[in-house]
Design an enzyme around this catalytic site. Sequence first.
Site, PDB file in Angstrom:
ATOM      1  N   GLU A 181       0.844  -1.190   0.000  1.00 38.65           N
ATOM      2  CA  GLU A 181       0.000   0.000   0.000  1.00 38.65           C
ATOM      3  C   GLU A 181       0.885   1.247   0.000  1.00 38.65           C
ATOM      4  OE1 GLU A 181      -4.043   1.687   2.081  1.00 38.65           O
ATOM      5  OE2 GLU A 181      -2.596   0.714   3.362  1.00 38.65           O
ATOM      6  N   GLY A 317       3.632   1.843  10.692  1.00 35.28           N
ATOM      7  CA  GLY A 317       3.447   1.191  11.986  1.00 35.28           C
ATOM      8  C   GLY A 317       2.993  -0.237  11.795  1.00 35.28           C
ATOM      9  N   MET A 319       0.538  -2.866   8.627  1.00 31.90           N
ATOM     10  CA  MET A 319      -0.172  -2.929   7.347  1.00 31.90           C
ATOM     11  C   MET A 319      -1.163  -4.068   7.380  1.00 31.90           C
ATOM     12  SD  MET A 319      -0.801  -1.873   4.352  1.00 31.90           S
ATOM     13  CE  MET A 319      -2.002  -2.640   3.276  1.00 31.90           C
ATOM     14  N   GLU A 320      -2.406  -3.781   6.942  1.00 33.86           N
ATOM     15  CA  GLU A 320      -3.548  -4.674   7.148  1.00 33.86           C
ATOM     16  C   GLU A 320      -3.706  -5.761   6.108  1.00 33.86           C
ATOM     17  OE1 GLU A 320      -5.290  -1.036   4.859  1.00 33.86           O
ATOM     18  OE2 GLU A 320      -3.776  -1.370   6.396  1.00 33.86           O
ATOM     19  N   ASN A 321      -2.637  -6.194   5.440  1.00 39.42           N
ATOM     20  CA  ASN A 321      -2.750  -7.248   4.428  1.00 39.42           C
ATOM     21  C   ASN A 321      -3.744  -8.304   4.906  1.00 39.42           C
ATOM     22  OD1 ASN A 321      -0.226  -6.101   3.197  1.00 39.42           O
ATOM     23  ND2 ASN A 321       0.656  -6.967   5.047  1.00 39.42           N
ATOM     24  N   HIS A 353      -6.729  -1.438  15.141  1.00 33.43           N
ATOM     25  CA  HIS A 353      -6.828  -0.703  13.872  1.00 33.43           C
ATOM     26  C   HIS A 353      -6.706  -1.648  12.681  1.00 33.43           C
ATOM     27  CE1 HIS A 353      -6.024   2.995  11.363  1.00 33.43           C
ATOM     28  NE2 HIS A 353      -5.472   2.072  10.587  1.00 33.43           N
ATOM     29  N   GLU A 354      -5.661  -2.473  12.697  1.00 32.58           N
ATOM     30  CA  GLU A 354      -5.407  -3.328  11.526  1.00 32.58           C
ATOM     31  C   GLU A 354      -6.470  -4.413  11.369  1.00 32.58           C
ATOM     32  OE1 GLU A 354      -3.355  -2.149   9.545  1.00 32.58           O
ATOM     33  OE2 GLU A 354      -2.444  -0.738  10.942  1.00 32.58           O
ATOM     34  N   HIS A 357      -9.568  -3.225   9.637  1.00 33.44           N
ATOM     35  CA  HIS A 357      -9.424  -3.176   8.177  1.00 33.44           C
ATOM     36  C   HIS A 357      -9.801  -4.493   7.504  1.00 33.44           C
ATOM     37  CE1 HIS A 357      -7.813   0.741   7.411  1.00 33.44           C
ATOM     38  NE2 HIS A 357      -6.717   0.575   8.117  1.00 33.44           N
TER      39      HIS A 357
END
EC number: 3.4.11.14
Length: 920
Positions: A181, A317, A319-321, A353-354, A357
């Site tokens: 991203e 910080g 990443m929501e893969n 947070h992640e 997503h």
Amino acid sequence: MWLAAAVPSLARRLLLLGPPPPPLLLLLSRSSRRRRRLHSLGLAAMPEKRPFERLPAEVSPINYSLCLKPDLLDFTFEGKLEAAAQVRQATNQIVMNCADIDIITASYAPEGDEEIHATGFNYQNEDEKVTLSFPSTLQTGTGTLKIDFVGELNDKMKGFYRSRYTTPAGEVRYAAVTQFEATDARRAFPCWDEPAIKATFDISLVVPKDRVALSNMNVIDRKPYPDDENLVEVKFARTPVMSTYLVAFVVGEYDFVETRSKDGVCVRVYTPVGKAEQGKFALEVAAKTLPFYKDYFNVPYPLPKIDLIAIADFAAGAMENWGLVTYRETALLIDPKNSCSSSRQWVALVVGHELAHQWFGNLVTMEWWTHLWLNEGFASWIEYLCVDHCFPEYDIWTQFVSADYTRAQELDALDNSHPIEVSVGHPSEVDEIFDAISYSKGASVIRMLHDYIGDKDFKKGMNMYLTKFQQKNAATEDLWESLESASGKPIAAVMNTWTKQMGFPLIYVEAEQVEDDRVLKLSQKKFCASGPYGGEDCPQWMVPITISTSEDPNQAKLKILMDKPEMSVVLKNVKPDQWVKLNLGTVGFYRTQYSSAMLESLLPGIRDLSLPPVDRLGLQNDLFSLARAGIISTVEVLKVMEAFVNEPNYTVWSDLSCNLGILSTLLSHTDFYEEIQEFVKDVFSPIGERLGWDPKPGEGHLDALLRGLVLGKLGKAGHKATLEEARRRFKEHVEGKQILSADLRSPVYLTVLKHGDGATLDIMLKLHKQADMQEEKNRIERVLGATLSPELIQKVLTFALSEEVRPQDTVSVIGGVAGGSKHGRKAAWKFIKDNWEELHNRYQGGFLISRLIKLSVEGFAVDKMAGEVKAFFESHPAPSAERTIQQCCENILLNAAWLKRDADSIHQYLLQRKTSPPSV
């Protein structure tokens, strides 16, 4: 103890806000002069957008079958792609995204027909595209696109890259990891790299047999690789339909801990070898979070597993893969003995947070980056909802106001802000909008919307939205439609005023007692950091306003929607001695300016704590921002700050500390910097004495955060007793006699460095080298800039670019130097200019370069520095940081104006306090 009767009425001394504000013409002319300065430096408008076109729609993917073979010694990779594709319109070329990849061969085979080999590869490097040309026309229908290619495992922390780590035996090795991203999947394989072009993925990795291989889905096969007995081929299950930026793979050495959530999802946390214990806290949070979101959205998590993995070199910080969430080590790992309370809270928020997503962003994805805020704003809001559910003792919603709400308002008051929904095209423009507007303002307006709708209808609308658009793409309007349908309220009409125009309103309020009722006169104008809005066509907002009174400070007496520039409202049965406050809970995204009489009535609520903590915080922050904008005097805000002497709440103190830090940075450009430090000591000493150094029975998470904050503030300001105790404890820590608790390390390290010498710095660098945990290394890196000696500052800056500091952490070391002192700021700026080529090459236009620039230059307060910064970046372009550079230059001019306007009166006030200190 401070008693109300001990001093004259504080508000009477303020002369703060009225009678109504200073003459409008004076304020408008002042604001206009500031804007003319911006124009004279060419800072008022962003540069023209770079030419950009989205991919043509003639050909699109259905499924990617992708096999990658990374070489962890030569830092290269080989790839084979077989993409099932749909030709929608006859063409003799296929345009895809491709960057830093060399295509060896390419062909297209229509279903049931012969293979057609591409005769040319035309790379458009500026646009990060490749055009595959074919000798004959590709007819409409389905077929298979085959591409063989090679690439480099780069060291730029984007695309498919290498991450350096050290084994328990001390050997340096590399993992192969991804960060796609926003627009970097194209650096790992040729693809249609736009969020709306979704497909399924069958991924295989050929890796050393002693390495862990992970991807979005679970492993379905692992077999020896026929060409090399030291390799294995690992195949993963087919993914759901998804966007390219969410694809991920990792190859390296890891341990893991695992559990199952109550709804049966396999949850694993992968850690560096030997550190599995440090993954347990994140595992606990993740296992609680998945069922919480499933229940809240009433939509199950759609994959069979979720992996969370700590990556050594990682720019973001986290990443929501989808199914494989990557994190910085400091955002995932918690050592029960050596991690501080703020780190535990940070990990909980980032995990929340992640994982949000996985639904909001992954299951339903924004149609284009214009709607990035749908992903990030929503996740930045609901992470707090999740943490509040898991850890109610964190009082996390009060912290939201200080961490996100006020941060967003600070940026959004600038002329060089941008709307939440902002048109973007070129990849460099996409990188620019990963900022406090998309995240923190997005989260703040969703919080306001949630309060306006109510939780029941909000959840109902979210379920409608996720169900309707699952495995598809959506735009902002689609969310409004679902929430409007669920609530029956005019959501689109209200929210368009918040997402399609930049900025937010200042609500001015006056009150009049009419018999048993209170009549409020409200008016709204755009709030600007440079002073009152002076334009002819002032934007307007539809503002959900809540009003509370001292009769019940925690409940709204009235809720209204302010849909016009001015209006009056009547509060029934409000006694003359009761206060009235707007924006209960500091939920509405606006600032409030009270008449002097209304403010005077509110100030006792600060002293006796009858105002709720989040309202005390909001009131103070509004006043500080009004002072920065030149609408009120900074001296009067300093007087209000002294009313917080009895304050017990961590987050209120945190916000006060932040604002005093901003003021201290400003006054570092004067010869009375020490006087503001005396003020800081006077304000923070009483709470410091109450807290002491050691935890008391019954204390909890927030007490630990408050103690660290207060001791750090006092130590940095040179409070004698704090400095002496910090030195004593530091000596015992270094000698191994009494190890500092994790919560005390940052304030102690900061204090001894700020008031230490070269020997102190050498000890700190030795502690850094010995530290086994990245959290401890980061803790030290963040305070190194506190040192004051020019020679030592240079040593710290050189250290920032050494191999001792991970690439992503160089930014915080240099930024710490810039924020540490006036000399440090100049030295950091010179260091950046002298080392620009290396720094720019290291971060390759990602958001870290924007953060580096922001941290390093926006503390200046001399007009000519804005011109110098602008001139440097005109000759040394940083396309992904253009907006940040504009904002920094604007802030420099605003600082200069603030200093010219208020420096003398601040100095006089601080001198006056020495001769007749307030009775507190």
